[in-house]
Design an enzyme around this catalytic site. Structure first.
Site, PDB file in Angstrom:
ATOM      1  N   LYS A  14       0.948  -1.336   0.222  1.00 20.54           N
ATOM      2  CA  LYS A  14       0.130  -0.032  -0.060  1.00 20.54           C
ATOM      3  C   LYS A  14       0.691   1.176  -0.097  1.00 20.54           C
ATOM      4  CE  LYS A  14      -3.026   2.550   3.217  1.00 20.54           C
ATOM      5  NZ  LYS A  14      -3.908   2.695   4.360  1.00 20.54           N
ATOM      6  N   ASP A  49      -2.813  10.412   3.730  1.00 19.08           N
ATOM      7  CA  ASP A  49      -4.138   9.734   3.904  1.00 19.08           C
ATOM      8  C   ASP A  49      -4.642  10.711   4.916  1.00 19.08           C
ATOM      9  OD1 ASP A  49      -6.414   8.327   4.491  1.00 19.08           O
ATOM     10  OD2 ASP A  49      -5.507   6.727   5.725  1.00 19.08           O
ATOM     11  N   LYS A  69     -10.027  12.742   8.727  1.00 19.42           N
ATOM     12  CA  LYS A  69      -9.383  12.575   9.935  1.00 19.42           C
ATOM     13  C   LYS A  69      -9.421  13.653  10.703  1.00 19.42           C
ATOM     14  CE  LYS A  69      -6.265   8.578   8.351  1.00 19.42           C
ATOM     15  NZ  LYS A  69      -6.872   7.592   9.173  1.00 19.42           N
ATOM     16  N   ASP A  99       1.685   6.680   5.238  1.00 23.85           N
ATOM     17  CA  ASP A  99       0.984   5.648   4.894  1.00 23.85           C
ATOM     18  C   ASP A  99       1.197   4.809   3.639  1.00 23.85           C
ATOM     19  OD1 ASP A  99      -1.035   4.458   5.595  1.00 23.85           O
ATOM     20  OD2 ASP A  99      -2.626   5.654   4.501  1.00 23.85           O
ATOM     21  N   ASP A 151     -12.034   6.937   4.513  1.00 26.30           N
ATOM     22  CA  ASP A 151     -10.924   6.668   5.042  1.00 26.30           C
ATOM     23  C   ASP A 151     -10.356   5.033   5.140  1.00 26.30           C
ATOM     24  OD1 ASP A 151      -8.522   7.282   6.551  1.00 26.30           O
ATOM     25  OD2 ASP A 151      -9.597   7.734   8.490  1.00 26.30           O
ATOM     26  N   GLU A 185      -9.242   3.311   2.909  1.00 24.93           N
ATOM     27  CA  GLU A 185      -8.947   3.585   1.224  1.00 24.93           C
ATOM     28  C   GLU A 185      -7.808   2.346   1.058  1.00 24.93           C
ATOM     29  OE1 GLU A 185      -7.580   5.116   3.576  1.00 24.93           O
ATOM     30  OE2 GLU A 185      -5.719   4.941   3.124  1.00 24.93           O
ATOM     31  N   ARG A 199      -7.396  -0.889   1.513  1.00 25.96           N
ATOM     32  CA  ARG A 199      -7.959  -2.001   0.976  1.00 25.96           C
ATOM     33  C   ARG A 199      -8.667  -1.771  -0.455  1.00 25.96           C
ATOM     34  NH1 ARG A 199     -12.065  -2.346   5.863  1.00 25.96           N
ATOM     35  NH2 ARG A 199     -10.421  -1.204   6.901  1.00 25.96           N
TER      36      ARG A 199
HETATM   37  N1  BES Z   1      -3.788   4.691   7.275  1.00 27.55           N
HETATM   38  C1  BES Z   1      -4.978   4.359   8.102  1.00 27.55           C
HETATM   39  C2  BES Z   1      -4.597   3.223   9.048  1.00 27.55           C
HETATM   40  C3  BES Z   1      -3.553   3.874  10.241  1.00 27.55           C
HETATM   41  C4  BES Z   1      -4.153   4.474  11.171  1.00 27.55           C
HETATM   42  C5  BES Z   1      -2.302   3.512   9.919  1.00 27.55           C
HETATM   43  C6  BES Z   1      -3.085   5.068  12.277  1.00 27.55           C
HETATM   44  C7  BES Z   1      -1.242   4.137  10.848  1.00 27.55           C
HETATM   45  C8  BES Z   1      -1.523   4.734  11.939  1.00 27.55           C
HETATM   46  C9  BES Z   1      -6.161   3.481   7.154  1.00 27.55           C
HETATM   47  O1  BES Z   1      -6.322   4.298   5.958  1.00 27.55           O
HETATM   48  C10 BES Z   1      -7.366   4.212   7.918  1.00 27.55           C
HETATM   49  O2  BES Z   1      -7.538   5.173   7.922  1.00 27.55           O
HETATM   50  N2  BES Z   1      -8.170   3.203   8.366  1.00 27.55           N
HETATM   51  C11 BES Z   1      -9.197   3.420   9.190  1.00 27.55           C
HETATM   52  C12 BES Z   1     -10.197   2.258   8.828  1.00 27.55           C
HETATM   53  C13 BES Z   1     -11.659   2.524   9.277  1.00 27.55           C
HETATM   54  C14 BES Z   1     -12.444   3.805   8.575  1.00 27.55           C
HETATM   55  C15 BES Z   1     -12.371   1.271   8.919  1.00 27.55           C
HETATM   56  C16 BES Z   1      -9.093   3.122  10.743  1.00 27.55           C
HETATM   57  O3  BES Z   1      -8.228   2.342  11.211  1.00 27.55           O
HETATM   58  O4  BES Z   1      -9.421   3.912  11.561  1.00 27.55           O
HETATM   59 ZN    ZN Z   2      -4.652   4.691   5.159  1.00 26.31          ZN
HETATM   60 MN    MN Z   3      -7.649   6.016   5.684  1.00 25.51          MN
END
Ligand code: BES
Ligand code: ZN
Ligand code: MN
Length: 511
Positions: free
Chosen positions: A278, A283, A290, A301, A360, A362, A364
């Site tokens: 990825k 992000d 966020k 990211d 968010d 994204e 996947r």
């Molecule tokens: N890049 C983030 C995950 C992340 C969070 C990486 C903190 C490193 C530190 C990912 O794209 C994300 O935002 N995931 C969301 C998924 C949710 C919306 C289902 C998350 O983990 O909150």
């Molecule tokens: Zn992300």
């Molecule tokens: Mn995200």
């Protein structure tokens, strides 16, 4: 822009006490009764300074600690650095790797230019000499690394390069150490390369810039090639996931494909491995934006994709006899009038449709296209790596990456690689219960599950794109960054995954 510190590595056959150097590093265990042979010899030449230091209680050789004793006329070294190794019974190769990191980090801080490592001597015959050479090299790179490309002020001054030699008085031993040192150098260099690319902010690295770096990596190489698809080419192929995530930014997405095919016929006896990483260059969350706190960390990211890129660099240099694809979907996730929205239904490369419930989630959305591409290339094994979910951090903290998959043997091989590389992983599920949560009423899938088990539902989403291919997933959220400096490293990108993936491939060819 300043150049990142250069590390020069070699081995040298020399008598320990005669070794002329700015700093000689030796290891000590916390539970040892008295000094070992090498340390006792140095101690007698230093008129008992080491013994006195320990007796006074000024140095307890715990892991992560060290103390300096200054040299005298009887020894060649200006300084002897005593490096704590912790308890002897708990020692692993990672103990030695960390001791080398610790030494290299201190040396850079002290602006010392030439260091000589005799750290392996404390371990006696416990580990293979070549393996010890490898971890010393990896540790030297890891510990000396600091990201200061954009620092123009001098107070942060440092030497341009760090010269590291691993020394031994026995030439047969030296030869074995040197063999491992060469592998460790390729891996350490690749990991530092990954850390620099990851640390660069999103105004410096966007998907096109990352693609340019991948092209540059393959330039002039016989065995490594690179193809980059722009948005038009992605649209023609039907890569709807990557296009949707990239649609909100002026910095257009790219789909990067590296192919490593060594001339060595032995490679064709191995399975073809597809590494999918990825690479979200920033992000923000997109329309499902966020919170502001720590959003700057989302420049990292892209770390999964960069771990794949750097692994391709390492295996090319190591000339490993195995065919490997490095597949890196890259996009910037921003909110704008052209962004994808909650509610949108996206047709992915596989043909499966996905209802977007949160922009968010994204990672996947781009990884599913990357995985489908690997399946289309007929990879026998697919390993994806991604900073995928905050849930994985909630579950495991910042010590281990989540490891999911559909093949026991592959999981075991990755656990073994984890032990060897010191990059920790822990197994987690991605079974049907989780997959069920990802069903949509108006499309084949939706991109978020319930409140619980977010790392597992994310993995279960990806699992539905691999078909019958053997697959493993590494969720490295939280492992991508050191928020504070440690005894073994500066803060910022960790380069996590480079050692793990390279070691997995090295073990695979070693059989
Ligand atoms: N890049 C983030 C995950 C992340 C969070 C990486 C903190 C490193 C530190 C990912 O794209 C994300 O935002 N995931 C969301 C998924 C949710 C919306 C289902 C998350 O983990 O909150
Ligand atoms: Zn992300
Ligand atoms: Mn995200």
């Amino acid at each position: 822009m300043k150049k990142i510190i250069d590390v020069e590595l070699k081995t040298r056959k020399v008598d320990f006490s005669k070794c002329k150097t700015n700093l000689l590093a030796v290891g000590l265990f916390s539970d040892a009764k008295g000094l070992d042979k090498l340390n006792a010899q140095l101690d007698s030449q230093l008129d008992g300074a080491i013994e006195r230091l320990i007796k006074l209680g000024d140095f307890k050789p715990k892991e992560g600690t060290s103390a300096i004793v200054y040299g005298n006329k009887s020894i060649g070294a200006e300084r002897v650095l005593l490096v704590g190794l912790g308890e002897k019974k708990k020692a692993t190769l990672d103990t030695l790797r960390k001791a080398a990191s610790n030494t290299a980090k201190k040396s850079v801080e002290m602006k010392i230019e030439t260091i000589s490592l005799a750290l392996h001597k404390a371990f006696g015959g416990r580990f293979d000499l070549s393996a010890m050479g490898q971890v010393c090299a990896e540790g030297a790179y890891f510990g000396s690394y600091r990201y200061d490309e954009f620092v123009t002020e001098n107070e942060n001054g440092r030497a341009d390069s760090l010269k590291v030699e691993v020394i031994d008085s026995d030439s047969a031993k030296m030869k074995k150490i040197n063999k491992g040192l060469l592998s460790g150098r390729a891996i350490g260099k690749a990991q530092s390369y990954a850390r620099t690319l990851s640390n660069r902010p999103a105004n410096v690295i966007n998907p096109a810039e990352l693609a340019a770096a991948a092209k540059e990596l393959s330039r002039g190489s016989k065995n490594l090639s690179c193809t980059v698809f722009d948005e038009k080419q992605m649209a023609a192929k039907g890569m709807g996931g990557v296009l949707a995530v990239g649609s909100g930014s002026q910095n257009k997405p790219r789909f990067i494909v590296l192919k490593y095919s060594p001339a060595d016929r032995a490679a064709n006896r191995q399975p073809t491995v597809g590494l999918v990483g990825k690479a979200i260059t920033f992000d923000s969350g997109g329309i499902s934006i966020k919170p502001a706190a720590n959003m700057d960390q989302m420049k990292l990211d892209k770390s999964g994709g960069i771990a794949v890129l750097a692994t391709m660099k390492a295996i090319t240099e190591l000339e490993l006899p195995v065919n490997v694809y490095g597949i890196i979907p890259s996009a910037e996730n921003l909110p704008s009038g052209t962004s994808y929205r909650p509610g949108d239904i996206i047709t992915t490369l596989s043909g499966k449709t996905v209802e977007v419930q949160n922009t968010d989630a994204e990672g996947r959305m781009i990884l599913c296209d990357g995985i489908s591409y690997a399946v289309k290339q007929k990879c026998d094994i697919i390993i994806d790596i991604a900073t995928l979910t905050g849930s994985c951090m909630v579950a495991l903290g910042k010590y281990m990456a989540g490891l999911m998959g559909n093949d026991e043997k592959l999981i075991k091989q990755l656990q073994r690689a984890s032990k060897d590389s010191g990059e920790k992983v822990w197994p987690m599920p991605s079974s049907d219960e989780y997959a069920k949560e990802m069903k949509s009423k108006i499309a084949d899938l939706k991109n978020i599950g319930s409140k619980w088990g977010g790392a597992c539902t994310a993995a279960a989403f990806l699992r539905q794109f691999v078909g019958d291919t053997k697959w493993a997933h590494l969720d490295i959220a939280g492992m991508d960054i050191f928020s504070k400096p440690t005894e073994f490293s500066a803060e910022g990108s960790t380069g996590f995954g480079v050692r793990l993936l390279t070691t997995y491939l090295m073990n695979l060819v070693a059989g």
